[in-house]
Design a protein around this motif. Structure first.
Motif, PDB file in Angstrom:
ATOM      1  N   ALA A 163      37.834  46.914 -73.595  1.00  0.00           N
ATOM      2  CA  ALA A 163      38.282  46.004 -72.538  1.00  0.00           C
ATOM      3  C   ALA A 163      38.286  44.558 -73.030  1.00  0.00           C
ATOM      4  O   ALA A 163      39.218  43.793 -72.753  1.00  0.00           O
ATOM      5  CB  ALA A 163      37.375  46.144 -71.315  1.00  0.00           C
ATOM      6  N   HIS A 164      37.261  44.174 -73.761  1.00  0.00           N
ATOM      7  CA  HIS A 164      37.188  42.805 -74.281  1.00  0.00           C
ATOM      8  C   HIS A 164      38.296  42.535 -75.294  1.00  0.00           C
ATOM      9  O   HIS A 164      38.862  41.430 -75.330  1.00  0.00           O
ATOM     10  CB  HIS A 164      35.822  42.563 -74.929  1.00  0.00           C
ATOM     11  N   LEU A 191      41.569  41.978 -73.326  1.00  0.00           N
ATOM     12  CA  LEU A 191      41.570  40.666 -72.672  1.00  0.00           C
ATOM     13  C   LEU A 191      41.729  39.544 -73.693  1.00  0.00           C
ATOM     14  O   LEU A 191      42.474  38.581 -73.466  1.00  0.00           O
ATOM     15  CB  LEU A 191      40.271  40.466 -71.897  1.00  0.00           C
ATOM     16  N   GLY A 239      34.412  36.530 -74.287  1.00  0.00           N
ATOM     17  CA  GLY A 239      35.701  36.056 -73.788  1.00  0.00           C
ATOM     18  C   GLY A 239      36.220  34.877 -74.583  1.00  0.00           C
ATOM     19  O   GLY A 239      35.931  34.730 -75.769  1.00  0.00           O
ATOM     20  N   THR A 269      36.552  35.767 -68.947  1.00  0.00           N
ATOM     21  CA  THR A 269      35.849  37.002 -69.287  1.00  0.00           C
ATOM     22  C   THR A 269      36.507  38.170 -68.557  1.00  0.00           C
ATOM     23  O   THR A 269      37.384  37.985 -67.708  1.00  0.00           O
ATOM     24  CB  THR A 269      34.364  36.932 -68.891  1.00  0.00           C
ATOM     25  N   VAL A 270      36.073  39.367 -68.869  1.00  0.00           N
ATOM     26  CA  VAL A 270      36.599  40.568 -68.214  1.00  0.00           C
ATOM     27  C   VAL A 270      36.142  40.588 -66.759  1.00  0.00           C
ATOM     28  O   VAL A 270      34.969  40.358 -66.457  1.00  0.00           O
ATOM     29  CB  VAL A 270      36.118  41.837 -68.939  1.00  0.00           C
ATOM     30  N   TRP A 280      35.450  48.622 -65.844  1.00  0.00           N
ATOM     31  CA  TRP A 280      35.505  48.640 -67.302  1.00  0.00           C
ATOM     32  C   TRP A 280      34.135  48.929 -67.927  1.00  0.00           C
ATOM     33  O   TRP A 280      34.058  49.393 -69.074  1.00  0.00           O
ATOM     34  CB  TRP A 280      36.025  47.309 -67.827  1.00  0.00           C
ATOM     35  N   PRO A 298      35.706  51.475 -70.311  1.00  0.00           N
ATOM     36  CA  PRO A 298      36.421  50.358 -70.948  1.00  0.00           C
ATOM     37  C   PRO A 298      37.770  50.764 -71.526  1.00  0.00           C
ATOM     38  O   PRO A 298      38.682  49.938 -71.628  1.00  0.00           O
ATOM     39  CB  PRO A 298      35.458  49.904 -72.049  1.00  0.00           C
ATOM     40  N   PHE A 302      40.760  50.042 -69.223  1.00  0.00           N
ATOM     41  CA  PHE A 302      41.005  48.662 -68.793  1.00  0.00           C
ATOM     42  C   PHE A 302      42.475  48.277 -68.940  1.00  0.00           C
ATOM     43  O   PHE A 302      43.023  47.539 -68.112  1.00  0.00           O
ATOM     44  CB  PHE A 302      40.135  47.699 -69.610  1.00  0.00           C
ATOM     45  N   ARG A 312      43.991  46.005 -65.573  1.00  0.00           N
ATOM     46  CA  ARG A 312      43.452  44.772 -66.158  1.00  0.00           C
ATOM     47  C   ARG A 312      43.010  43.786 -65.076  1.00  0.00           C
ATOM     48  O   ARG A 312      43.666  43.633 -64.054  1.00  0.00           O
ATOM     49  CB  ARG A 312      44.500  44.125 -67.064  1.00  0.00           C
ATOM     50  N   ALA A 340      40.805  39.836 -64.964  1.00  0.00           N
ATOM     51  CA  ALA A 340      40.078  38.768 -65.656  1.00  0.00           C
ATOM     52  C   ALA A 340      39.305  37.928 -64.649  1.00  0.00           C
ATOM     53  O   ALA A 340      39.681  37.821 -63.481  1.00  0.00           O
ATOM     54  CB  ALA A 340      41.043  37.882 -66.435  1.00  0.00           C
TER      55      ALA A 340
END
Length: 289
Positions: A103-104, A107, A145, A163-164, A169, A173, A176, A180, A182
């Motif tokens: 997920a990170h 993003l 992030g 950040t997520v 997530w 994750p 994601f 999505r 944020a």
């Protein structure tokens, strides 16, 4: 000069009291304990006065801080030209490897042009500058992030953190990319010196580009404007309620960042890299074509 005169007067008073006490001791056979007590009382009185004077001077510096240089930088300073220092990866930016999930990574890639997008669409005066720092700190603890400095004309005002968002997530994750979300955090000092229209532009733009957009663009703009009005009204209230404190403006927004993704996709399809073409700034701010 006045403080020196006050000190001389105070110590002169102590000396006079001591002399009077000494004379009274011999004239009226006053005990040594009584004389000592009188001297101690005089000494404590002087100490208390000096303490109050120092506290008063400290409060005056805190409450009546001179903001003239800050106001000048905000209202008359030349707009800061962003000097982005983008991290090449989450690890390079300082993020803890064990915290990074799929997920990170999604993003991080989605927001690689976020600073340039903001610079293109914010009102005059604002400049957003990405920094090489992916180790984000928040109330919930360490996160991962992107981080940005925020300038208004020549004054550095604060930071933006991305950040997520959401919580799904955490357990999935890998899903994601299909859902999505944020979370954007904004913290600014000295916002009360910035014109309302400019402050409204920044908060509205953040809410708009992070929120839902595709199904109702006009409604999305109205919602973003309403969110900004509410946030700024709350800040104004606190600033008036506690005028002795320079209140920090804090704003949080969360959403699927649909408009940001739309603009990034449009730039990609048009062969535009905003960092190569405009240095991550406004398209009309430099000579690059």
């Amino acid at each position: 000069m006045k403080s020196i005169i006050k000190k001389i007067a105070l110590w002169g008073t102590v000396i006079v009291v001591a002399l009077i006490g000494y004379a009274a001791k011999h004239a009226y056979d006053v005990s040594d304990q009584t004389i000592l007590l009188a001297v101690l009382i005089a000494w404590m009185t002087v100490g208390s006065f000096q303490f109050d004077t120092r506290i008063g001077a400290l409060e005056e510096r805190v409450i009546h801080k001179d903001f003239s240089a800050i106001r000048l930088a905000i209202l008359e300073g030349e707009r800061h030209k962003p000097k982005h220092d983008q991290p090449k990866s989450l690890i390079e930016g300082g993020a803890v490897r064990s915290f990074i999930t799929a997920a990170h990574e999604v993003l991080f890639d989605d927001f690689r042009w976020f600073g340039a997008v903001l610079n293109q669409h914010l009102s005059e005066g604002w400049a957003i500058e990405e920094i090489n720092d992916t180790d984000v700190r928040s109330f919930d603890g360490p996160e991962v992030g992107r981080r940005y400095r925020v300038f208004y004309n020549a004054c550095q005002m604060g930071t933006i953190q991305v950040t997520v968002g959401g919580s799904d997530w955490i357990f999935h994750p890998e899903e994601f990319a299909d859902n999505r979300k944020a979370r954007v955090g904004l913290e600014l000092d000295y916002l009360r010196f910035v014109p309302f229209g400019a402050a409204h532009s920044l908060v509205t733009t953040l809410a708009l580009y992070v929120g839902q957009f595709s199904h109702d663009s006009e409604g999305a703009r109205e919602r973003a404007s309403t969110i900004a009005n509410s946030a700024l009204a709350g800040h104004l209230w606190e600033s008036v309620r506690t005028p002795d404190i320079d209140t920090t403006f804090e704003f949080r927004s969360e959403g699927p960042y649909e408009l940001l993704r739309h603009i990034v996709a449009h730039w990609k399809s048009s062969g535009i890299d905003p960092f190569e073409k405009w240095d991550g700034d406004r398209s009309w701010s430099n000579d690059k074509t």
